[in-house]
Scaffold this motif. Structure first.
Motif, PDB file in Angstrom:
ATOM      1  N   ASP A   1      40.330 108.933  83.279  1.00 19.61           N
ATOM      2  CA  ASP A   1      39.084 108.221  83.534  1.00 19.61           C
ATOM      3  C   ASP A   1      39.057 106.957  82.663  1.00 19.61           C
ATOM      4  OD1 ASP A   1      36.044 108.779  84.687  1.00 19.61           O
ATOM      5  OD2 ASP A   1      36.080 107.667  82.808  1.00 19.61           O
ATOM      6  N   TYR A   2      38.698 105.799  83.266  1.00 20.70           N
ATOM      7  CA  TYR A   2      38.737 104.538  82.522  1.00 20.70           C
ATOM      8  C   TYR A   2      37.748 104.529  81.348  1.00 20.70           C
ATOM      9  CZ  TYR A   2      34.376 103.063  84.794  1.00 20.70           C
ATOM     10  OH  TYR A   2      33.078 102.983  85.206  1.00 20.70           O
ATOM     11  N   ARG A   3      36.675 105.302  81.454  1.00 15.43           N
ATOM     12  CA  ARG A   3      35.706 105.339  80.356  1.00 15.43           C
ATOM     13  C   ARG A   3      36.275 106.064  79.140  1.00 15.43           C
ATOM     14  NH1 ARG A   3      31.179 107.903  84.131  1.00 15.43           N
ATOM     15  NH2 ARG A   3      33.093 109.006  84.715  1.00 15.43           N
ATOM     16  N   THR A   4      37.044 107.114  79.398  1.00 13.85           N
ATOM     17  CA  THR A   4      37.687 107.841  78.305  1.00 13.85           C
ATOM     18  C   THR A   4      38.709 106.961  77.597  1.00 13.85           C
ATOM     19  OG1 THR A   4      37.387 109.939  79.471  1.00 13.85           O
ATOM     20  CG2 THR A   4      39.039 109.889  77.737  1.00 13.85           C
ATOM     21  N   ILE A   5      39.495 106.224  78.395  1.00 10.63           N
ATOM     22  CA  ILE A   5      40.498 105.315  77.818  1.00 10.63           C
ATOM     23  C   ILE A   5      39.812 104.216  77.008  1.00 10.63           C
ATOM     24  CG2 ILE A   5      42.304 103.646  78.382  1.00 10.63           C
ATOM     25  CD1 ILE A   5      42.916 105.375  80.858  1.00 10.63           C
ATOM     26  N   HIS A   6      38.703 103.676  77.518  1.00 10.40           N
ATOM     27  CA  HIS A   6      37.978 102.623  76.807  1.00 10.40           C
ATOM     28  C   HIS A   6      37.410 103.150  75.485  1.00 10.40           C
ATOM     29  CE1 HIS A   6      35.690  98.865  76.528  1.00 10.40           C
ATOM     30  NE2 HIS A   6      34.684  99.599  76.084  1.00 10.40           N
ATOM     31  N   ALA A   7      36.877 104.369  75.521  1.00  9.89           N
ATOM     32  CA  ALA A   7      36.299 104.953  74.310  1.00  9.89           C
ATOM     33  C   ALA A   7      37.355 105.138  73.224  1.00  9.89           C
ATOM     34  CB  ALA A   7      35.644 106.292  74.636  1.00  9.89           C
ATOM     35  N   ALA A   8      38.588 105.454  73.635  1.00 11.16           N
ATOM     36  CA  ALA A   8      39.647 105.684  72.657  1.00 11.16           C
ATOM     37  C   ALA A   8      40.323 104.396  72.213  1.00 11.16           C
ATOM     38  CB  ALA A   8      40.685 106.644  73.244  1.00 11.16           C
ATOM     39  N   LYS A   9      40.779 103.599  73.188  1.00 10.17           N
ATOM     40  CA  LYS A   9      41.602 102.431  72.867  1.00 10.17           C
ATOM     41  C   LYS A   9      40.797 101.249  72.357  1.00 10.17           C
ATOM     42  CE  LYS A   9      45.955 102.762  75.276  1.00 10.17           C
ATOM     43  NZ  LYS A   9      46.921 102.048  76.137  1.00 10.17           N
ATOM     44  N   VAL A  10      39.653 101.001  72.960  1.00  8.07           N
ATOM     45  CA  VAL A  10      38.868  99.811  72.631  1.00  8.07           C
ATOM     46  C   VAL A  10      37.831 100.105  71.549  1.00  8.07           C
ATOM     47  CG1 VAL A  10      37.364  97.994  73.534  1.00  8.07           C
ATOM     48  CG2 VAL A  10      39.237  98.882  74.942  1.00  8.07           C
ATOM     49  N   LEU A  11      37.053 101.160  71.759  1.00 12.41           N
ATOM     50  CA  LEU A  11      35.978 101.471  70.812  1.00 12.41           C
ATOM     51  C   LEU A  11      36.453 102.288  69.622  1.00 12.41           C
ATOM     52  CD1 LEU A  11      33.115 102.336  73.340  1.00 12.41           C
ATOM     53  CD2 LEU A  11      33.629 100.136  72.268  1.00 12.41           C
ATOM     54  N   GLY A  12      37.550 103.012  69.785  1.00 11.64           N
ATOM     55  CA  GLY A  12      38.074 103.827  68.684  1.00 11.64           C
ATOM     56  C   GLY A  12      37.096 104.882  68.210  1.00 11.64           C
ATOM     57  N   LEU A  13      36.402 105.520  69.121  1.00  8.18           N
ATOM     58  CA  LEU A  13      35.348 106.463  68.762  1.00  8.18           C
ATOM     59  C   LEU A  13      35.924 107.771  68.220  1.00  8.18           C
ATOM     60  CD1 LEU A  13      32.978 105.960  71.816  1.00  8.18           C
ATOM     61  CD2 LEU A  13      32.705 105.052  69.502  1.00  8.18           C
ATOM     62  N   LEU A  14      35.224 108.312  67.252  1.00  5.23           N
ATOM     63  CA  LEU A  14      35.578 109.603  66.661  1.00  5.23           C
ATOM     64  C   LEU A  14      34.481 110.613  66.956  1.00  5.23           C
ATOM     65  CD1 LEU A  14      36.828 108.330  63.175  1.00  5.23           C
ATOM     66  CD2 LEU A  14      38.218 108.829  65.211  1.00  5.23           C
ATOM     67  N   ASN A  15      34.796 111.885  66.752  1.00 11.14           N
ATOM     68  CA  ASN A  15      33.799 112.930  66.983  1.00 11.14           C
ATOM     69  C   ASN A  15      32.528 112.649  66.185  1.00 11.14           C
ATOM     70  OD1 ASN A  15      35.367 114.310  68.728  1.00 11.14           O
ATOM     71  ND2 ASN A  15      35.623 116.155  67.470  1.00 11.14           N
ATOM     72  N   LYS A  72      46.391 118.653  69.202  1.00 13.64           N
ATOM     73  CA  LYS A  72      45.440 119.588  68.600  1.00 13.64           C
ATOM     74  C   LYS A  72      44.306 118.887  67.854  1.00 13.64           C
ATOM     75  CE  LYS A  72      48.071 122.927  70.012  1.00 13.64           C
ATOM     76  NZ  LYS A  72      47.668 123.720  71.202  1.00 13.64           N
ATOM     77  N   THR A  73      44.533 117.613  67.487  1.00 12.93           N
ATOM     78  CA  THR A  73      43.531 116.892  66.701  1.00 12.93           C
ATOM     79  C   THR A  73      42.498 116.254  67.630  1.00 12.93           C
ATOM     80  OG1 THR A  73      45.209 116.376  65.045  1.00 12.93           O
ATOM     81  CG2 THR A  73      43.163 115.097  64.976  1.00 12.93           C
ATOM     82  N   PRO A  74      41.196 116.500  67.411  1.00 12.04           N
ATOM     83  CA  PRO A  74      40.157 115.943  68.287  1.00 12.04           C
ATOM     84  C   PRO A  74      39.818 114.493  67.943  1.00 12.04           C
ATOM     85  CG  PRO A  74      39.142 117.314  66.622  1.00 12.04           C
ATOM     86  CD  PRO A  74      40.627 117.414  66.396  1.00 12.04           C
ATOM     87  N   SER A  75      40.793 113.615  68.075  1.00 11.49           N
ATOM     88  CA  SER A  75      40.577 112.188  67.827  1.00 11.49           C
ATOM     89  C   SER A  75      41.670 111.414  68.552  1.00 11.49           C
ATOM     90  CB  SER A  75      40.607 111.880  66.321  1.00 11.49           C
ATOM     91  OG  SER A  75      41.864 112.198  65.775  1.00 11.49           O
ATOM     92  N   PRO A  76      41.451 110.117  68.811  1.00  7.33           N
ATOM     93  CA  PRO A  76      42.490 109.329  69.484  1.00  7.33           C
ATOM     94  C   PRO A  76      43.810 109.368  68.719  1.00  7.33           C
ATOM     95  CG  PRO A  76      40.413 108.135  69.457  1.00  7.33           C
ATOM     96  CD  PRO A  76      40.219 109.336  68.589  1.00  7.33           C
ATOM     97  N   THR A  77      44.907 109.278  69.451  1.00 10.01           N
ATOM     98  CA  THR A  77      46.223 109.301  68.823  1.00 10.01           C
ATOM     99  C   THR A  77      46.472 108.000  68.069  1.00 10.01           C
ATOM    100  OG1 THR A  77      47.332 108.350  70.759  1.00 10.01           O
ATOM    101  CG2 THR A  77      47.051 110.748  70.715  1.00 10.01           C
ATOM    102  N   LYS A  78      47.595 107.946  67.330  1.00 12.86           N
ATOM    103  CA  LYS A  78      47.915 106.743  66.567  1.00 12.86           C
ATOM    104  C   LYS A  78      48.094 105.522  67.462  1.00 12.86           C
ATOM    105  CE  LYS A  78      50.102 109.165  62.694  1.00 12.86           C
ATOM    106  NZ  LYS A  78      51.360 109.350  61.903  1.00 12.86           N
ATOM    107  N   SER A  79      48.530 105.752  68.696  1.00  9.25           N
ATOM    108  CA  SER A  79      48.703 104.642  69.647  1.00  9.25           C
ATOM    109  C   SER A  79      47.413 104.300  70.377  1.00  9.25           C
ATOM    110  CB  SER A  79      49.796 104.990  70.658  1.00  9.25           C
ATOM    111  OG  SER A  79      49.440 106.154  71.403  1.00  9.25           O
ATOM    112  N   GLY A  80      46.322 105.015  70.053  1.00 10.15           N
ATOM    113  CA  GLY A  80      45.029 104.735  70.668  1.00 10.15           C
ATOM    114  C   GLY A  80      44.765 105.483  71.956  1.00 10.15           C
ATOM    115  N   GLU A  81      45.650 106.394  72.329  1.00 13.76           N
ATOM    116  CA  GLU A  81      45.453 107.156  73.559  1.00 13.76           C
ATOM    117  C   GLU A  81      44.418 108.262  73.333  1.00 13.76           C
ATOM    118  OE1 GLU A  81      46.713 106.431  76.421  1.00 13.76           O
ATOM    119  OE2 GLU A  81      47.981 104.789  75.669  1.00 13.76           O
ATOM    120  N   PRO A  82      43.638 108.607  74.351  1.00 12.42           N
ATOM    121  CA  PRO A  82      42.693 109.721  74.204  1.00 12.42           C
ATOM    122  C   PRO A  82      43.442 111.036  74.037  1.00 12.42           C
ATOM    123  CG  PRO A  82      42.732 108.927  76.474  1.00 12.42           C
ATOM    124  CD  PRO A  82      43.532 107.955  75.676  1.00 12.42           C
TER     125      PRO A  82
END
Length: 288
Positions: A1-15, A72-82
């Protein structure tokens, strides 16, 4: 989903992070041929409209990442992927400042541009805000433009409009109507039903001409700031032609007979996307 990708790659959102989110006050998605036009999005979807959260927004939506697969980690990966799925908890929902009580006062009658250009324009149009978008034919519009995938698969058209709403923070989709032939018949027989002349100002945009190149209606050309409104509520529909403008004198005279006030941004011939954004921004300003 493009919103999930945006939240991870662009916004860098955490739990636990909070963002602005809302629920679209959706319109029914259907194609209804009429005598002079085709309705694509018209009435609000009653099943959504009756839902208490439809058309509401919040600045306190809480996000939670749900890891999937080997992650296993509930946060974006080092490359910014969800890391997997994204859950959004919508707390403290309230009506948007852009809700129906202050819905856009501007509508747009647009000569259909090239399909690729239309795809780029749709997010811009909904981002600035229009109540009703009418995509129409004109003498300079090739008929094959109406075979675009955006009309064969109107969900793609809706996707472009929602992209603009996401940027602006709005939750209200514009109505969309398609006039693929007989623009004159549509204006004469159906236009008043959409835009009563005693309530909505009618404007046609066209480049002004220099000495010796004056159009037949140049004496009545004005600027948007000088448009006369028939009603204190200041609602306006603006007609924007193909690149190069409407055909002189036939199309301009057709609009004049139907009480359109001719306006101009000057002598420069603008690309459709530049003209649309410029005119809509000015129109929103004078109607606000």
């Amino acid at each position: 989903d493009y919103r999930t990708i945006h939240a991870a790659k662009v916004l860098g959102l955490l739990n636990g992070d909070k963002i602005r989110a809302g629920i679209i006050l959706d319109q029914q998605l259907f194609i209804e041929p009429r005598k002079n036009y085709t309705t694509i999005f018209h009435e609000y979807n009653t099943s959504h409209a009756n839902h208490p959260s439809a058309g509401l927004v919040t600045d306190c939506a809480v996000i939670t990442w749900i890891p999937e697969g080997k992650i296993k980690t509930p946060s974006p990966t080092k490359s910014g992927e969800p890391p997997g799925s994204l859950r959004i908890q919508l707390d403290h929902l309230h009506p948007s400042q852009l809700d129906s009580s202050s819905s856009p006062q501007v509508s747009l009658l647009l000569a259909l541009p090239r399909p690729l250009q239309l795809a780029r324009l749709l997010p811009m149009i909904s981002q600035i805000g229009v109540d009703h978008l009418i995509l129409c034919t004109a003498n300079k519009v090739p008929k094959e433009y109406f075979g675009s995938h955006l009309f064969r698969k109107p969900h793609e058209l809706r996707k472009g409009l929602i992209e603009g709403l996401c940027q602006s923070g709005d939750v209200r989709l514009p109505k969309v109507t398609l006039v693929s032939h007989h623009l004159k018949a549509f204006l004469e027989n159906s236009f008043d039903d959409f835009f009563p002349p005693d309530k909505v100002a009618r404007v046609v945009a066209h480049p002004s001409r220099g000495e010796g190149l004056t159009s037949t209606s140049s004496s009545s050309t004005t600027r948007l700031r000088s448009v006369h409104f028939p009603d204190p509520c200041k609602k306006l529909v603006v007609a924007i032609g193909p690149e190069g403008g409407w055909v002189e004198p036939t199309e301009l005279e057709m609009f004049q007979r139907l009480n359109f006030q001719q306006v101009t941004l000057g002598r420069r011939i603008l690309r459709t996307d530049v003209a649309v954004v410029s005119i809509l921004a000015l129109a929103q300003d004078i109607c606000s």
